[in-house]
Design a protein around this motif. Sequence first.
Motif, mmCIF file in Angstrom:
data_model
loop_
_atom_site.group_PDB
_atom_site.id
_atom_site.type_symbol
_atom_site.label_atom_id
_atom_site.label_comp_id
_atom_site.label_asym_id
_atom_site.label_seq_id
_atom_site.Cartn_x
_atom_site.Cartn_y
_atom_site.Cartn_z
ATOM 1 N N HIS A 1 0.300 -1.400 -0.197
ATOM 2 C CA HIS A 1 0.066 -0.009 0.147
ATOM 3 C C HIS A 1 1.211 0.927 -0.142
ATOM 4 C CE1 HIS A 1 -3.542 -2.903 0.326
ATOM 5 N NE2 HIS A 1 -2.879 -2.949 1.652
ATOM 6 N N ARG A 2 2.212 1.323 -0.306
ATOM 7 C CA ARG A 2 2.875 2.279 -0.632
ATOM 8 C C ARG A 2 3.327 2.904 -2.298
ATOM 9 N NH1 ARG A 2 6.862 -0.081 1.722
ATOM 10 N NH2 ARG A 2 8.068 -0.412 0.666
ATOM 11 N N VAL A 3 2.785 4.153 -2.319
ATOM 12 C CA VAL A 3 3.349 4.571 -3.605
ATOM 13 C C VAL A 3 4.766 5.027 -4.195
ATOM 14 C CG1 VAL A 3 2.653 7.025 -5.071
ATOM 15 C CG2 VAL A 3 1.015 5.320 -3.982
ATOM 16 N N GLU A 4 5.440 4.641 -5.056
ATOM 17 C CA GLU A 4 6.701 4.996 -5.675
ATOM 18 C C GLU A 4 6.888 4.919 -7.387
ATOM 19 O OE1 GLU A 4 7.929 -0.183 -4.881
ATOM 20 O OE2 GLU A 4 8.451 1.188 -2.499
ATOM 21 N N PRO A 5 7.633 5.177 -7.311
ATOM 22 C CA PRO A 5 7.861 6.002 -8.935
ATOM 23 C C PRO A 5 8.603 4.682 -9.148
ATOM 24 C CG PRO A 5 9.607 6.738 -7.550
ATOM 25 C CD PRO A 5 8.860 6.153 -6.385
ATOM 26 N N GLY A 6 8.363 4.600 -10.965
ATOM 27 C CA GLY A 6 8.340 3.490 -11.943
ATOM 28 C C GLY A 6 6.880 2.623 -12.268
ATOM 29 N N GLY A 7 6.606 2.131 -12.881
ATOM 30 C CA GLY A 7 5.799 1.424 -13.420
ATOM 31 C C GLY A 7 5.554 0.300 -12.823
ATOM 32 N N ALA A 8 4.481 -0.556 -12.845
ATOM 33 C CA ALA A 8 4.054 -1.729 -12.517
ATOM 34 C C ALA A 8 4.217 -3.183 -14.102
ATOM 35 C CB ALA A 8 2.729 -2.454 -11.742
ATOM 36 N N ASP A 9 4.925 -4.403 -13.820
ATOM 37 C CA ASP A 9 4.500 -5.372 -14.805
ATOM 38 C C ASP A 9 3.159 -5.970 -14.108
ATOM 39 O OD1 ASP A 9 6.192 -6.249 -12.506
ATOM 40 O OD2 ASP A 9 7.429 -6.898 -13.803
ATOM 41 N N ARG A 10 2.699 -6.194 -13.026
ATOM 42 C CA ARG A 10 2.397 -7.490 -13.378
ATOM 43 C C ARG A 10 0.810 -6.981 -12.790
ATOM 44 N NH1 ARG A 10 4.582 -12.366 -10.100
ATOM 45 N NH2 ARG A 10 2.827 -13.500 -9.970
ATOM 46 N N SER A 11 -0.186 -7.194 -12.708
ATOM 47 C CA SER A 11 -1.630 -7.013 -11.926
ATOM 48 C C SER A 11 -2.254 -8.375 -10.957
ATOM 49 C CB SER A 11 -2.830 -7.381 -12.733
ATOM 50 O OG SER A 11 -2.388 -6.443 -13.633
ATOM 51 N N TYR A 12 -1.458 -9.139 -10.726
ATOM 52 C CA TYR A 12 -1.509 -10.309 -9.794
ATOM 53 C C TYR A 12 -3.405 -10.505 -9.091
ATOM 54 C CZ TYR A 12 3.637 -8.897 -8.562
ATOM 55 O OH TYR A 12 4.935 -9.551 -8.976
ATOM 56 N N GLY A 13 -4.081 -10.268 -10.595
ATOM 57 C CA GLY A 13 -5.169 -10.455 -10.192
ATOM 58 C C GLY A 13 -5.298 -11.929 -9.526
ATOM 59 N N ILE A 14 -4.775 -12.755 -10.285
ATOM 60 C CA ILE A 14 -4.829 -14.840 -10.071
ATOM 61 C C ILE A 14 -4.475 -14.804 -8.626
ATOM 62 C CG2 ILE A 14 -3.900 -16.842 -9.473
ATOM 63 C CD1 ILE A 14 -3.496 -16.857 -12.100
ATOM 64 N N GLU A 15 -3.715 -14.020 -7.797
ATOM 65 C CA GLU A 15 -3.366 -13.735 -6.064
ATOM 66 C C GLU A 15 -5.000 -13.049 -5.244
ATOM 67 O OE1 GLU A 15 -1.922 -14.255 -2.388
ATOM 68 O OE2 GLU A 15 -1.287 -15.076 -4.468
ATOM 69 N N GLY B 1 -7.744 -13.737 -6.811
ATOM 70 C CA GLY B 1 -8.748 -14.839 -6.284
ATOM 71 C C GLY B 1 -8.662 -15.895 -5.506
ATOM 72 N N ARG B 2 -7.141 -15.506 -5.276
ATOM 73 C CA ARG B 2 -6.825 -16.778 -3.179
ATOM 74 C C ARG B 2 -7.410 -16.206 -2.932
ATOM 75 N NH1 ARG B 2 -3.752 -17.380 0.111
ATOM 76 N NH2 ARG B 2 -3.041 -15.677 -0.165
ATOM 77 N N LEU B 3 -6.995 -14.974 -3.400
ATOM 78 C CA LEU B 3 -7.768 -14.293 -1.431
ATOM 79 C C LEU B 3 -9.037 -14.455 -1.059
ATOM 80 C CD1 LEU B 3 -5.050 -11.782 -1.430
ATOM 81 C CD2 LEU B 3 -5.205 -13.460 0.233
ATOM 82 N N ALA B 4 -9.925 -14.678 -2.690
ATOM 83 C CA ALA B 4 -11.599 -14.366 -2.458
ATOM 84 C C ALA B 4 -11.914 -15.843 -1.927
ATOM 85 C CB ALA B 4 -11.994 -13.769 -3.885
ATOM 86 N N GLY B 5 -10.522 -16.859 -2.190
ATOM 87 C CA GLY B 5 -11.224 -17.932 -1.777
ATOM 88 C C GLY B 5 -12.068 -19.125 -3.526
ATOM 89 N N MET B 6 -11.323 -18.718 -3.985
ATOM 90 C CA MET B 6 -11.979 -19.504 -5.467
ATOM 91 C C MET B 6 -11.019 -20.990 -5.687
ATOM 92 S SD MET B 6 -11.465 -16.651 -8.594
ATOM 93 C CE MET B 6 -11.762 -17.749 -9.808
ATOM 94 N N PRO B 7 -11.872 -21.600 -6.134
ATOM 95 C CA PRO B 7 -10.841 -23.295 -6.080
ATOM 96 C C PRO B 7 -9.318 -23.355 -6.376
ATOM 97 C CG PRO B 7 -13.010 -23.102 -6.553
ATOM 98 C CD PRO B 7 -12.806 -21.487 -6.321
ATOM 99 N N ASP B 8 -8.870 -24.347 -5.763
ATOM 100 C CA ASP B 8 -7.014 -24.422 -5.891
ATOM 101 C C ASP B 8 -7.235 -24.799 -7.851
ATOM 102 O OD1 ASP B 8 -6.756 -23.864 -3.485
ATOM 103 O OD2 ASP B 8 -6.331 -25.856 -3.065
ATOM 104 N N ALA B 9 -8.253 -25.535 -8.082
ATOM 105 C CA ALA B 9 -8.558 -26.299 -9.412
ATOM 106 C C ALA B 9 -8.490 -25.365 -10.591
ATOM 107 C CB ALA B 9 -9.127 -26.772 -9.909
ATOM 108 N N VAL B 10 -8.945 -23.732 -10.159
ATOM 109 C CA VAL B 10 -9.304 -23.094 -10.814
ATOM 110 C C VAL B 10 -8.268 -22.181 -10.796
ATOM 111 C CG1 VAL B 10 -10.601 -20.860 -11.503
ATOM 112 C CG2 VAL B 10 -11.734 -22.687 -10.943
ATOM 113 N N LEU B 11 -7.656 -21.907 -10.017
ATOM 114 C CA LEU B 11 -6.491 -21.320 -10.000
ATOM 115 C C LEU B 11 -5.074 -21.726 -10.111
ATOM 116 C CD1 LEU B 11 -6.364 -20.259 -5.906
ATOM 117 C CD2 LEU B 11 -7.009 -18.693 -7.659
ATOM 118 N N ALA B 12 -4.970 -23.021 -10.256
ATOM 119 C CA ALA B 12 -4.061 -23.860 -11.104
ATOM 120 C C ALA B 12 -3.883 -23.503 -12.516
ATOM 121 C CB ALA B 12 -3.521 -25.197 -10.595
ATOM 122 N N ARG B 13 -5.052 -23.908 -12.801
ATOM 123 C CA ARG B 13 -5.308 -23.909 -14.259
ATOM 124 C C ARG B 13 -5.211 -22.229 -14.441
ATOM 125 N NH1 ARG B 13 -5.052 -25.239 -19.411
ATOM 126 N NH2 ARG B 13 -7.050 -24.294 -21.147
#
Length: 869
Positions: A758-772, A774-786
């Motif tokens: 939660h800290r703002v730093e100079p520079g751009g990000a290269d990933r969105s970590y959307g799957i992570e 999804g894991r925090l939201a409790g999605m099934p492991d099989a769906v996350l693996a796929r």
Amino acid sequence: MQQYREIKARHRDAIVLFRMGDFFEMFEEDAEVGARALGLTLTSRNNGGAADVPLAGVPVRAVGEYVRRLVAQGFRVAVCDQVEDPKLAKGIVRREVIETVTPGAAFADDLLEGRRNNYLCALYTGGADRKSGVGLAAIDLSTGEFRLATVPAADAEAAMSRWAPRELLIARGHGSPSAVGLAGTLVTERDAWEFDPAAGRADIAQHFGVQSLDGFGVGPDDSPSLGAAGALLRYLGELQPGGVPHLMRPVVEPSGGVMPLDEMTRRNLELTESLRTGEAEGTLLSVLDATCTPMGARQLRQWLLAPLTQRAAIEARLDRVAALVADSLALTAARKALDGVRDLERLAGKVAAARVTPRELRSLGDSILRLPAVMAAVARLATKEPFAPLIAQWDACDEIGDAITGTLVDRPPQCVGDEPTVAPGVDAALDELRALRDGGRDKIAEVQAAERARTGISSLKVGYNRVFGYFIEVTNAHRSAVPADYQRRQTLTGAERYVTPALKEYEERVLTAAEHIEARERELFESLRARVAREVPRLQCAARVVAEVDALASFADVAVRERYVRPVMTDGQGLEIVAGRHPVVERMMPRDKFIPNDLRLDAAARVIILTGPNMAGKSTVLRQVGLLVLMAQAGSFVPASSATVGIADRLFTRVGASDNLVRGQSTFMVEMTETSAILHTATARSLVLLDEIGRGTSTYDGVSIAWAVTEHLHDVLRCRTVFATHYHELTQLADELPGVRNFNVAVREVGDRVLFLHRVEPGGADRSYGIEVGRLAGMPDAVLARARAVLRLLEAEQLAPALRSAGRPRRAAPDADQLALFALGTAAHPVIDRLKTVDPNALTPLDALNLLAALVSQVREDSDATPHP
């Protein structure tokens, strides 16, 4: 029924409550509608030999609750009361409509919210072209507040929404009511001629008894608002036959003096209503509102919804807050004195409209007596200069408070006659009546002693029975001594009973004492109310000062408790926030858990592209920046270590996704509409906060729109902008546009887990970590693996051929162009690498053909080597 129908004919658009003794009755169609709306039993009565008439009624003492329920359902209610004493009436009792209650015209507490105004507004478009602007007028009948504004057509909705009217008047034929109306607002159409500016000017001058409106600050450009005001006054004249004597002089809002806040900005920043619940909890208002009085709460709400845009006005308000922050003793004393002050504005309005009860009038008197302590606390400030204008307006109204508290008992009843209302010793006649009622035995003893002395009959006695009333009894042995003025009333075996004119008079006074007490108390109460009504302008002035002191003290109290700092205001484009915090989010978590952030914008670096993964806090940063700027321009201290704010003329936020099913608009359509409004309205002094523009459509379209919007904000509008996005391709704008800077919300990878910093730093990000996420939201492991397997293939551009080998066959290959996102930053094909080394100018035609053949051959070999589904 004839009387009822004549009255109903004049109030066809309202439900008429018709007073019949101890009940308010509804007849005919009103009875049917009212019975359904209120859950009443529908009955009938044969009136004057006519056919049975549908009837539904409510008790007089409970009518307020039923009126509230009807108005809450959108009905207009005309209250038709008896206006003469039935005992004195000759023939049918005279009845008249004493008021028509609508959502925008109400006095009763159960129809009003104490901490917000109840505005009745009018909108005048000024013609189809609207070249002269749109005229707005607003009246809060409960307080007497009267406001005028002429604004550009584009800002009409923002200005109207700031007042949040309960009822809106528009000219019939000048627009669709549904298009003009705001959520939860009753729209009332009136004849177009009622909005005539010249007639409105004359109506205002007549109401306030002036020849010219120049003294009110009304200029030639304010004609549209005068048209709206004239329509309002005519409408109120119909609703309130007794007039509106407490209406204050109109306040003309200067053009450009406050920041227009459109609906999406108010909603996205959650200023007064939460996006999740629609309630005030979890909003900026809930954080900053520590006011002690209802009028102070209304004042603070108005400030938040109308941030100032003139530096002098902002600094003046900040100076007052700073003076209170610097003197904790004065701040504590002011808030202690304010605690217990009732709603002076609305109580004064009830007094003027003759609707105040004895209990409410006593509350007004008690509140007035607390006002000197409020001003004494303000006067104790070490730095008095910022408060000099307020002190100059001060009127303690001491004699009004003394008159009220000196006349009424400490705890008066709700209605005259229920219990004692007027204090003992105020009126000699009232005290004598009470003595008659309460001290009858003592008086009878006095009469008996006086008659014995006058007649010399020692056995004479005064008695009472229900048949004959009071009498004088003399035994037969003393009949010869009976005076000539004695009148025989009853003969007994051994005595005679007599009455005298004096005793009959006394009997009449005793037996009617209670009735006379009520009448005298009512007379004294109405006299006091009329006396206070003449001083309503003074009370309203005192209420305005108290409201401002309360709102300022609230800002100061929150600033001290939450460790806010005074912002430095400038007329430039700079915006520098050091260790800024979100005022609402930090309140909802432990004090040491919120991560503060810095942010800087100026003319040279005016656009920030903010990237970062989901849940990292990009939207929180956006809202935080908007709230800090708004708080500063509202005159509040801000949650930061320091803040330098270049004053913004407009604040735009487009955060989150929503659709508008009522208007048939998709999420993407709403997003584009809101973005279009920003691009057409923003100026170089504006602050624009965007979140995820273009995500509601295909990737190519989305990135293209986001790219073009950013270029327009940078090159054309040149305004300060923070753009939060998942399109990492936009970070390349920093290489092409001089005023663009890249920042990201940092994360830390620990094994296969992600820690959001939660800290703002100079520079751009290269990933969105959307799957992570999804894991925090409790999605099934099989769906996350796929999802991880597909993500690896997409990142390597092994699209359709590899999807099946990754573990799940597909019916059709996806669109490679759609998933590749422009293929920016991905590994290049060998053919492309070879082409980069070729100089076309150095090739002969034969060399070019040979090179083309070699490249085709290489592509075919690569294609054959790739497994096919």
